[in-house]
Design a protein around this motif. Structure first.
Motif, PDB file in Angstrom:
ATOM      1  N   ASP A 177      46.612  42.162   4.282  1.00  0.00           N
ATOM      2  CA  ASP A 177      46.963  43.480   3.762  1.00  0.00           C
ATOM      3  C   ASP A 177      47.251  44.447   4.903  1.00  0.00           C
ATOM      4  O   ASP A 177      46.493  44.519   5.872  1.00  0.00           O
ATOM      5  N   PHE A 220      48.200  48.519   5.359  1.00  0.00           N
ATOM      6  CA  PHE A 220      48.358  49.817   4.708  1.00  0.00           C
ATOM      7  C   PHE A 220      49.215  50.681   5.624  1.00  0.00           C
ATOM      8  O   PHE A 220      48.907  50.863   6.796  1.00  0.00           O
ATOM      9  N   MET A 263      44.327  58.192   2.607  1.00  0.00           N
ATOM     10  CA  MET A 263      44.577  56.751   2.573  1.00  0.00           C
ATOM     11  C   MET A 263      43.512  56.008   3.388  1.00  0.00           C
ATOM     12  O   MET A 263      43.008  54.966   2.939  1.00  0.00           O
ATOM     13  N   LYS A 280      41.308  53.364   1.307  1.00  0.00           N
ATOM     14  CA  LYS A 280      41.463  51.948   1.659  1.00  0.00           C
ATOM     15  C   LYS A 280      40.324  51.446   2.535  1.00  0.00           C
ATOM     16  O   LYS A 280      40.221  50.248   2.793  1.00  0.00           O
ATOM     17  N   LEU A 339      46.204  53.074  10.248  1.00  0.00           N
ATOM     18  CA  LEU A 339      47.338  52.850   9.353  1.00  0.00           C
ATOM     19  C   LEU A 339      48.584  52.564  10.177  1.00  0.00           C
ATOM     20  O   LEU A 339      48.782  53.148  11.248  1.00  0.00           O
TER      21      LEU A 339
END
Length: 173
Positions: free
Chosen positions: A44, A46, A60, A64, A69
């Motif tokens: 994953d 982000f 975020m 998350k 990020l």
């Protein structure tokens, strides 16, 4: 002596022996790579855009539960990375005015990357020497994941635990 007991016979010694464990198989060690970390933790990523605000980035990061990020352009190309540390530095420089700023004004643009088959030891060395904790993973020019120093340490701890179990089985038999 219990009535079900039968003493050893000549036939017992002729049974096939198994070779499921040997010192070679128990001590065999494959090189730990970025690919193996991503297989165990997931790939994953982000991401946000350079035009997003730091307020959006902070939300975020919180939602998350990650420490960095990836910043990508509209074509999905890596533009930078934004870490909690980048945001804290900006908070110290511009108190009360930080969250409205754009990601592109705060992100790290000179991003160190690694590849799937890079040995973990070299990735860990780059992170330690560069004093950063997150590294995007590139495969054939495409972003395929991100590894953190925590991911690398966790993978190695699990590996050490497994090695200790193998050694214990080798000793105990």
């Amino acid at each position: 002596m219990p009535s079900s007991y039968q003493g050893p016979s000549r036939k017992d010694k002729m049974s096939a022996t198994t070779h499921s464990q040997s010192s070679e198989s128990n001590l065999k060690h494959d090189t730990a790579t970025v690919r193996k970390v991503l297989q165990s933790k997931g790939a994953d990523v982000f991401a946000l855009r350079p035009q997003n605000t730091l307020h959006e980035a902070v939300e975020m990061l919180r939602d998350k539960r990650v420490g960095a990020l990836i910043v990508k352009d509209s074509e999905g190309k890596l533009q930078g990375i934004l870490s909690e540390r980048d945001i804290v530095r900006k908070l110290a420089e511009t108190p009360g005015q930080t969250l409205a700023q754009r990601v592109e004004d705060v992100m790290t643009t000179n991003v160190e990357t690694c590849e799937l088959d890079d040995p973990l030891i070299s990735v860990l060395r780059k992170m330690t020497d560069g004093r950063f904790r997150h590294m995007p993973v590139i495969d054939d020019g495409n972003l395929v994941g991100i590894v953190s120093i925590g991911d690398v340490v966790n993978y190695r701890l699990n590996e050490l635990e497994y090695e200790a179990l193998q050694l214990k089985q080798l000793i105990v038999g």
